[in-house]
Design a protein around this motif. Structure first.
Motif, PDB file in Angstrom:
ATOM      1  N   VAL A  12       1.038  -1.313  -0.198  1.00 55.28           N
ATOM      2  CA  VAL A  12       0.066  -0.028   0.023  1.00 55.28           C
ATOM      3  C   VAL A  12       0.819   1.283   0.039  1.00 55.28           C
ATOM      4  CG1 VAL A  12      -1.691   1.172   1.325  1.00 55.28           C
ATOM      5  CG2 VAL A  12      -1.880  -1.240   1.284  1.00 55.28           C
ATOM      6  N   MET A  13       0.614   2.028  -1.210  1.00 57.76           N
ATOM      7  CA  MET A  13       1.412   3.292  -1.200  1.00 57.76           C
ATOM      8  C   MET A  13       0.553   4.710  -1.329  1.00 57.76           C
ATOM      9  SD  MET A  13       4.632   3.072  -0.502  1.00 57.76           S
ATOM     10  CE  MET A  13       5.696   1.525  -0.335  1.00 57.76           C
ATOM     11  N   PRO A  14       0.559   5.722  -0.610  1.00 54.90           N
ATOM     12  CA  PRO A  14       1.395   5.673   0.590  1.00 54.90           C
ATOM     13  C   PRO A  14       0.934   4.817   1.668  1.00 54.90           C
ATOM     14  CG  PRO A  14      -0.020   7.631   0.619  1.00 54.90           C
ATOM     15  CD  PRO A  14      -0.246   6.829  -0.968  1.00 54.90           C
ATOM     16  N   PRO A  15       1.730   4.479   2.514  1.00 57.52           N
ATOM     17  CA  PRO A  15       1.462   3.494   3.766  1.00 57.52           C
ATOM     18  C   PRO A  15       0.296   4.073   4.746  1.00 57.52           C
ATOM     19  CG  PRO A  15       3.580   3.555   3.540  1.00 57.52           C
ATOM     20  CD  PRO A  15       3.067   4.572   2.937  1.00 57.52           C
ATOM     21  N   THR A  16      -0.596   3.263   5.257  1.00 59.99           N
ATOM     22  CA  THR A  16      -1.301   3.883   6.316  1.00 59.99           C
ATOM     23  C   THR A  16      -1.342   3.394   7.491  1.00 59.99           C
ATOM     24  OG1 THR A  16      -3.286   2.615   5.453  1.00 59.99           O
ATOM     25  CG2 THR A  16      -3.084   4.562   4.446  1.00 59.99           C
ATOM     26  N   PHE A  17      -1.209   4.271   8.585  1.00 60.77           N
ATOM     27  CA  PHE A  17      -1.036   3.457  10.001  1.00 60.77           C
ATOM     28  C   PHE A  17      -1.645   4.562  11.047  1.00 60.77           C
ATOM     29  CE2 PHE A  17       2.786   2.097   7.730  1.00 60.77           C
ATOM     30  CZ  PHE A  17       2.670   0.888   7.852  1.00 60.77           C
ATOM     31  N   ALA A  18      -2.231   3.913  12.180  1.00 64.63           N
ATOM     32  CA  ALA A  18      -2.731   4.615  13.266  1.00 64.63           C
ATOM     33  C   ALA A  18      -1.732   5.048  13.902  1.00 64.63           C
ATOM     34  CB  ALA A  18      -3.722   3.874  14.059  1.00 64.63           C
ATOM     35  N   GLY A  19      -2.046   6.202  14.708  1.00 63.97           N
ATOM     36  CA  GLY A  19      -0.940   6.936  15.521  1.00 63.97           C
ATOM     37  C   GLY A  19      -1.648   8.086  16.461  1.00 63.97           C
ATOM     38  N   VAL A  20      -0.971   8.732  17.200  1.00 66.95           N
ATOM     39  CA  VAL A  20      -1.332   9.846  17.684  1.00 66.95           C
ATOM     40  C   VAL A  20      -1.745  10.868  16.850  1.00 66.95           C
ATOM     41  CG1 VAL A  20       0.296   9.435  19.880  1.00 66.95           C
ATOM     42  CG2 VAL A  20       0.947  11.093  18.354  1.00 66.95           C
ATOM     43  N   GLU A  21      -2.713  11.878  17.548  1.00 67.24           N
ATOM     44  CA  GLU A  21      -3.155  12.837  16.551  1.00 67.24           C
ATOM     45  C   GLU A  21      -2.200  13.822  16.379  1.00 67.24           C
ATOM     46  OE1 GLU A  21      -6.631  14.787  18.611  1.00 67.24           O
ATOM     47  OE2 GLU A  21      -5.093  15.826  19.941  1.00 67.24           O
ATOM     48  N   GLN A  22      -2.341  14.432  15.152  1.00 69.88           N
ATOM     49  CA  GLN A  22      -1.610  15.891  14.757  1.00 69.88           C
ATOM     50  C   GLN A  22      -2.362  16.957  15.231  1.00 69.88           C
ATOM     51  OE1 GLN A  22      -2.154  13.524  12.091  1.00 69.88           O
ATOM     52  NE2 GLN A  22      -0.096  12.765  11.516  1.00 69.88           N
ATOM     53  N   SER A  23      -1.741  17.863  16.493  1.00 74.46           N
ATOM     54  CA  SER A  23      -2.820  18.837  16.718  1.00 74.46           C
ATOM     55  C   SER A  23      -1.674  19.759  17.650  1.00 74.46           C
ATOM     56  CB  SER A  23      -3.829  18.440  17.743  1.00 74.46           C
ATOM     57  OG  SER A  23      -3.477  17.763  18.890  1.00 74.46           O
ATOM     58  N   GLU A  24      -2.150  20.990  17.815  1.00 75.87           N
ATOM     59  CA  GLU A  24      -1.480  21.789  18.501  1.00 75.87           C
ATOM     60  C   GLU A  24      -1.387  21.427  20.186  1.00 75.87           C
ATOM     61  OE1 GLU A  24      -0.061  25.471  17.984  1.00 75.87           O
ATOM     62  OE2 GLU A  24      -0.152  24.640  16.065  1.00 75.87           O
ATOM     63  N   ASP A  73      -1.419  19.939   7.522  1.00 80.82           N
ATOM     64  CA  ASP A  73      -0.500  20.622   6.425  1.00 80.82           C
ATOM     65  C   ASP A  73       0.935  20.426   6.860  1.00 80.82           C
ATOM     66  OD1 ASP A  73      -0.606  22.562   8.453  1.00 80.82           O
ATOM     67  OD2 ASP A  73      -1.213  24.196   6.813  1.00 80.82           O
ATOM     68  N   TYR A  74       1.092  19.890   8.171  1.00 78.33           N
ATOM     69  CA  TYR A  74       2.372  19.665   8.700  1.00 78.33           C
ATOM     70  C   TYR A  74       2.319  18.114   9.369  1.00 78.33           C
ATOM     71  CZ  TYR A  74       0.290  20.429  13.327  1.00 78.33           C
ATOM     72  OH  TYR A  74      -0.546  20.482  14.659  1.00 78.33           O
ATOM     73  N   MET A  75       3.602  17.680   9.896  1.00 80.53           N
ATOM     74  CA  MET A  75       3.670  16.520  10.432  1.00 80.53           C
ATOM     75  C   MET A  75       4.342  16.636  11.728  1.00 80.53           C
ATOM     76  SD  MET A  75       4.759  14.154   6.932  1.00 80.53           S
ATOM     77  CE  MET A  75       5.339  15.786   6.149  1.00 80.53           C
ATOM     78  N   LEU A  76       4.013  15.781  12.830  1.00 81.13           N
ATOM     79  CA  LEU A  76       4.793  15.852  14.034  1.00 81.13           C
ATOM     80  C   LEU A  76       6.126  15.437  13.793  1.00 81.13           C
ATOM     81  CD1 LEU A  76       2.064  14.052  16.775  1.00 81.13           C
ATOM     82  CD2 LEU A  76       2.365  16.351  15.816  1.00 81.13           C
ATOM     83  N   HIS A  77       6.437  14.733  13.117  1.00 79.80           N
ATOM     84  CA  HIS A  77       8.037  14.459  12.772  1.00 79.80           C
ATOM     85  C   HIS A  77       8.763  15.659  12.633  1.00 79.80           C
ATOM     86  CE1 HIS A  77       7.557  10.115  12.852  1.00 79.80           C
ATOM     87  NE2 HIS A  77       8.635   9.872  12.274  1.00 79.80           N
ATOM     88  N   GLU A  78       8.230  16.551  11.678  1.00 80.49           N
ATOM     89  CA  GLU A  78       8.869  17.909  11.368  1.00 80.49           C
ATOM     90  C   GLU A  78       9.244  18.637  12.462  1.00 80.49           C
ATOM     91  OE1 GLU A  78       7.541  19.829   7.434  1.00 80.49           O
ATOM     92  OE2 GLU A  78       5.794  19.114   8.420  1.00 80.49           O
TER      93      GLU A  78
END
Length: 317
Positions: A218-230, A258-263
């Motif tokens: 599957v591309m792009p991969p899809t996975f669950a994780g913590v929410e992206q939020s302020e 429009d951003y990623m927690l990784h960033e």
């Protein structure tokens, strides 16, 4: 607790990328949030050791076999004899992110600005005058050592009857994580190492190989994780020295914003991200003992200029 700038004051320098804290620990700093693990914080964390029980959080390096996600290279092990002596050597070849891992500060930069932690560029890493700046070897000197806290979201959401698909882009709300902490009787201390059991590893272990093979394509991969939020970012900023979980990306993937927690975590703050930690034995022990905090010792590999590393991590009770 050290005196922190307020989350609302980020970025510290208005010309820098959003939410960044570049320069907080000096313009040449390569430790980021690991500066929070002071000698006093580690000494206090050592009080968690009461029984001497040790539990590894390391998934086997070859756990994904020939089906690693994100298109990463498989683990290869070559064991060979050295005749005429009765002696063996071996050679391992693997992607540092195909099993349990710490993402280092060279892994993920601000995408629009093309900058890593403290403004390091791709040219600094790959160019004619490249150096080992932001390499994970800088973390090996003192390791990632402190008080770990498990939030067993997987067990809690089953008790609450909340559905969850680890292989879909589902967000774990901050509100839920706070409820998990309350249910477990967990209180946080500044500099804690956050560990979230999403249930990914439990789900992975139940799937037949043919389903894993299909999901790996599957591309792009899809996975669950913590929410992206302020709110999630502010919670992490105010409490932790590192974040981790059993899921491949820590945050829900792909990003819902429009951003990623990784960033922000890696490039903005220098916050280590642990992924694919095997939390099944840890969760069972925590449930049996009703203890969800413990001492953590983790030694990233001392590879100057490395991008990521197996965590070599133990929880000690």
């Amino acid at each position: 607790m050290e005196k922190l700038p307020k989350f609302s004051d980020l970025p510290l320098n208005k010309a820098d990328p959003h939410h960044s804290a570049w320069g907080l620990y000096g313009k040449d700093d390569q430790l980021g949030f690991l500066n929070r693990l002071t000698d006093d914080v580690v000494k206090e964390a050592a009080k968690e050791i009461q029984t001497g029980t040790r539990i590894s959080l390391n998934w086997p390096l070859d756990a994904q076999g020939d089906l690693p996600f994100f298109g990463r290279q498989v683990f290869h092990k070559n064991v060979y004899q050295k005749p005429p002596r009765i002696v063996n050597d071996d050679v391992w070849t693997f992607n540092t992110q195909s099993s349990s891992q710490w993402d280092g500060l060279r892994h993920f930069g601000y995408q629009k600005e093309a900058k890593f932690y403290n403004g390091v560029t791709l040219d600094d890493i790959h160019g004619a005058n490249k150096s080992n700046v932001n390499g994970i070897g800088a973390w090996a000197e003192k390791g990632i050592v402190g008080r770990g806290v498990l939030l067993d979201y997987h067990s809690w959401r089953i008790e609450q009857g909340i559905s969850f698909n680890a292989f879909k882009t589902e967000s774990i709300p901050l509100e839920h994580l706070k409820k998990v902490a309350e249910a477990q009787g967990v209180t946080f201390k500044f500099g804690d190492i956050l560990i979230v059991r999403s249930g990914y590893m439990a789900a992975y272990n139940e799937l037949p190989k043919q389903e894993l093979a299909a999901l790996s394509k599957v591309m792009p991969p899809t996975f669950a994780g913590v929410e992206q939020s302020e709110e999630m970012l502010e919670w992490i900023w105010n409490n932790f020295s590192a974040v981790s979980g059993d899921q491949p990306g820590f945050e829900a993937w792909p990003s819902q914003k429009d951003y990623m927690l990784h960033e922000v975590l890696l490039a903005g703050w220098g916050c280590p991200i642990g992924e694919l930690f095997d939390l099944e034995a840890l969760a069972a022990h925590c449930k049996t003992t009703s203890r969800y905090s413990f001492f953590v010792t983790s030694e990233p590999c001392n590879v100057p200029g490395g991008v990521a590393s197996p965590p070599n991590i133990l929880a000690i009770f």
